[in-house]
Motif scaffolding. Structure first.
Motif, PDB file in Angstrom:
ATOM      1  N   TYR A 106     -12.271   6.065   0.219  1.00 41.49           N
ATOM      2  CA  TYR A 106     -11.393   5.025  -0.252  1.00 41.49           C
ATOM      3  C   TYR A 106     -10.182   5.671  -1.166  1.00 41.49           C
ATOM      4  N   SER A 132      -8.357  -4.972   1.014  1.00 40.33           N
ATOM      5  CA  SER A 132      -8.781  -4.643  -0.224  1.00 40.33           C
ATOM      6  C   SER A 132      -7.699  -5.275  -1.484  1.00 40.33           C
ATOM      7  N   ARG A 140      -7.435  -1.438   4.291  1.00 40.33           N
ATOM      8  CA  ARG A 140      -6.540  -1.442   3.029  1.00 40.33           C
ATOM      9  C   ARG A 140      -6.005  -2.807   2.568  1.00 40.33           C
ATOM     10  N   PRO A 146       0.793  -1.227   0.043  1.00 43.99           N
ATOM     11  CA  PRO A 146      -0.184   0.107   0.056  1.00 43.99           C
ATOM     12  C   PRO A 146       0.790   1.534  -0.036  1.00 43.99           C
ATOM     13  N   TRP A 171      -0.085   5.631   3.929  1.00 46.10           N
ATOM     14  CA  TRP A 171      -0.283   4.410   4.461  1.00 46.10           C
ATOM     15  C   TRP A 171       1.361   4.027   5.134  1.00 46.10           C
ATOM     16  N   ASP A 212     -14.174  -2.326   6.253  1.00 45.43           N
ATOM     17  CA  ASP A 212     -14.464  -0.915   6.062  1.00 45.43           C
ATOM     18  C   ASP A 212     -15.904  -0.430   6.794  1.00 45.43           C
ATOM     19  N   ARG A 267      -8.886   1.054   9.305  1.00 52.64           N
ATOM     20  CA  ARG A 267      -8.621   1.433   7.921  1.00 52.64           C
ATOM     21  C   ARG A 267      -7.354   0.894   7.403  1.00 52.64           C
TER      22      ARG A 267
END
Lengths: 207, 390
Positions: B389, B154, B151, B64, B74, B326, B147
């Motif tokens: 996002y 995702s 991430r 990330p 990040w 999320d 968060r």
């Protein structure tokens, strides 16, 4: 994977009553919380508490962490260190088998002396394999009573909450690090020089 | 090349890395500080192509922090490795922990701010008051952790051992960081035989640990078990207690009792219909948090209550019911908007949630609000979190 036996010898003489007693109790709770929250410790560590005052008693036999509860500490009486050392080696002989590595022993003193004859028991203890650290609280304590059969003697300057917490947190770090090594099946030999204490803990002697 | 107490080695991308010869033992790795003291160089004791491939995946494919615009953000939430070294020994370079993740006061000054310190009332009380943070601080920490996990999920990464031991948090400064990238599971990889941290292992994983590794009945760490661990972590940070450790006894043997309590017979301590697992003992050191009548989980507001219900009631034994990361992030952000300050300056938590009543009361100290409160409804029914996002 080998199990890690840890014996904590607690001097619970009359002088410990009040503030120092509460400090030791709280610090033991803190140590237990951290050990129970560590995956490696939970899988390998077995704890025992031997309390000594006018006599010595194994208040908690060697127990796995999930079953371990901190006993109530009460200060009273004299300082039967010799009896405690005798009880320690007897328990090492009966409780520890090939599934365990050599025990870690932490002797948490208060007056740091003995009111009984400790030498014969110490000579017997030294025939067993173990690693031991002794702790003094304040400037009482006689290093000659402990020097020959413990690997390190550490002092905290005052018997207050902060220093007892720092002391037991250091003990916790040693146990967790050692249990991680066992869990990952790395070396079993304890190199105490790897575990040099923080500044608040003064080294009086080291072998 | 050797110079004084330093050694230099070439990373796989061509960068030269200078580090101290002196090393520290960290389990399966030897760790050295870089010469600028801003990084740590870690070498594995044994080299394998598998480890090299994992490092490449983590740094070049699933990273990330490599995003051109958002990467810097990040970097603060992960201490992602920056280089691979494969020169006689295999290793990687990773940033050192920032200073705000070390205690500056109290008996544990200079120690890392491991999440464990903040998840038990007894341990929190041992901290210097300046390090304890307040309820709003913990809520912000939960947003950052959720968060970060969102991430990771995702892009298909599983943490596999999310717990208070694997996060660094700084409640007073509002920082958090996820640790232990060594055990992240990369898409397509079989889960490692990770033991997991007690308290955070999902019930289905605990129940099936008795089967051998790779047995078809065995359940492994996955994104679904991460969701369980995230819920437990949020619950522990906000309510300073574990959602399943209550008064119900399942067996006389403590080890079996523990396994049943957290696995097969897990029951939410605040289950609305089944009260058999309410905490019975209320030791002073654990008050007021252990008192679920005084501080019920509903003080976290309707958005979080709904998610706690989904995890600890519906999703306890049904991994598919567990909310996504999320959902936690969104619910926490909405909940922060409901916070109001406690008027009692001696209150440690300093904030509580407005509960839509005419006389809001701080659940932590009992202070009652008097006067007028401006209320503004600001959320539409549909999700409004697209702009969050990256």
């Amino acid at each position: 994977m080998k199990k890690l036996p840890v014996y904590i010898l607690l001097e619970t003489c009359g002088g410990l009553t009040g503030g120092p007693q509460r400090c030791v109790q709280n610090a033991l709770h803190m140590m237990t919380l951290f050990l129970k929250g560590d995956q490696h410790a939970v899988n390998t560590v077995y704890l025992s508490i031997i309390s000594y005052n006018s006599y010595a008693e194994q208040v908690v036999p060697l127990t796995d962490l999930s079953s371990f509860d901190v006993p109530k500490i009460i200060g009273h009486g004299t300082i039967a260190l010799g009896e405690a050392i005798k009880l320690l080696y007897e328990k090492i002989d009966t409780e520890i088998n090939d599934n365990y590595c050599a025990p870690l022993v932490f002797i948490v003193t208060y007056r740091g002396v003995s009111t009984d004859n400790w030498q014969p028991a110490a000579i017997e203890l030294m025939k067993r394999k173990y690693f031991a650290i002794t702790f003094f609280a304040g400037f009482q304590g006689d290093p000659d009573v402990f020097r020959h059969y413990t690997d390190m003697i550490i002092r905290i300057q005052y018997a207050n909450a902060d220093l007892y917490n720092a002391l037991f947190y250091w003990i916790t770090e040693i146990i967790i690090d050692y249990s991680k090594n066992l869990s990952l099946e790395l070396e079993e030999v304890v190199d105490l020089h790897k575990y040099l204490p923080p500044n608040e803990l003064e080294i009086i002697s080291i072998r | 090349m050797q110079h004084n107490n330093y050694k230099t080695v070439k990373a796989t991308n061509g960068d030269m890395i200078e580090y101290e010869i002196k090393s520290f033992d960290l389990g399966m790795k030897d760790v050295h500080f870089s010469s600028d003291n801003k990084h740590v160089v870690a070498f594995y004791r044994t080299r394998s192509d598998y480890l090299r491939k994992r490092l490449e995946n983590l740094i070049y494919k699933y990273n990330p922090t490599s995003h051109s615009e958002a990467g810097t953000y990040w970097e603060n939430l992960f201490l992602w490795p920056t280089h691979i070294i494969d020169d006689k020994r295999l290793g990687y370079v990773v940033p050192v922990y920032p200073k705000h993740f070390f205690f500056t006061a109290g008996f544990n000054r200079n120690k890392e701010k491991n999440g464990r310190w903040f998840s038990s009332p007894k341990l929190r009380k041992m901290l210097d008051p300046s390090e304890r943070g307040d309820w709003r601080g913990y809520m912000n920490i939960c947003i950052l952790i959720s968060r970060a996990i969102r991430r990771m999920h995702s892009i298909g990464l599983t943490h596999s051992d999310l717990s208070y031991n694997n996060v660094l948090i700084d409640p007073k400064g509002g920082h958090a960081c996820i640790l232990n990238f060594d055990e992240f599971i990369v898409p397509g990889e079989h889960p490692l035989e990770v033991i997991g941290t007690p308290d955070f292992i999902a019930p289905e994983v605990l129940q099936t640990m008795k089967y051998p590794f790779k047995d078809i009945r065995r359940k492994y760490p996955s994104i679904r078990t991460d969701r369980y661990a995230l819920a437990v972590l949020n619950y522990e940070l906000l309510l300073c207690r574990h959602p399943l450790r209550g008064g119900k006894k399942h067996d006389l043997d403590p080890a079996i009792d523990e396994r049943l309590m957290m696995g097969e017979r897990a029951l939410f301590i605040e289950h609305p219909a089944d009260t058999s697992n309410r905490p019975e003992e209320k030791p002073p050191a654990y008050m007021p948090w252990i008192d679920v009548e005084k501080i019920p989980y509903t003080i976290c507001g309707p958005y979080l209550k709904e998610l706690f219900d989904k995890v600890f009631i519906d999703g306890l034994h049904n991994p598919h019911e567990r909310p996504y990361a999320d959902a936690w992030e969104e619910a926490l952000i909405k909940t922060v908007d409901l916070l109001q300050p406690c008027g009692d300056s001696s209150c440690e938590q300093k904030w509580f949630l407005f509960d839509n009543s005419t006389k809001p009361k701080c659940p932590f100290c009992g202070w009652e609000f008097t006067g007028q409160l401006p209320i503004e409804g600001s959320y539409k029914e549909e999700s409004c979190s697209d702009e969050l996002y990256l």
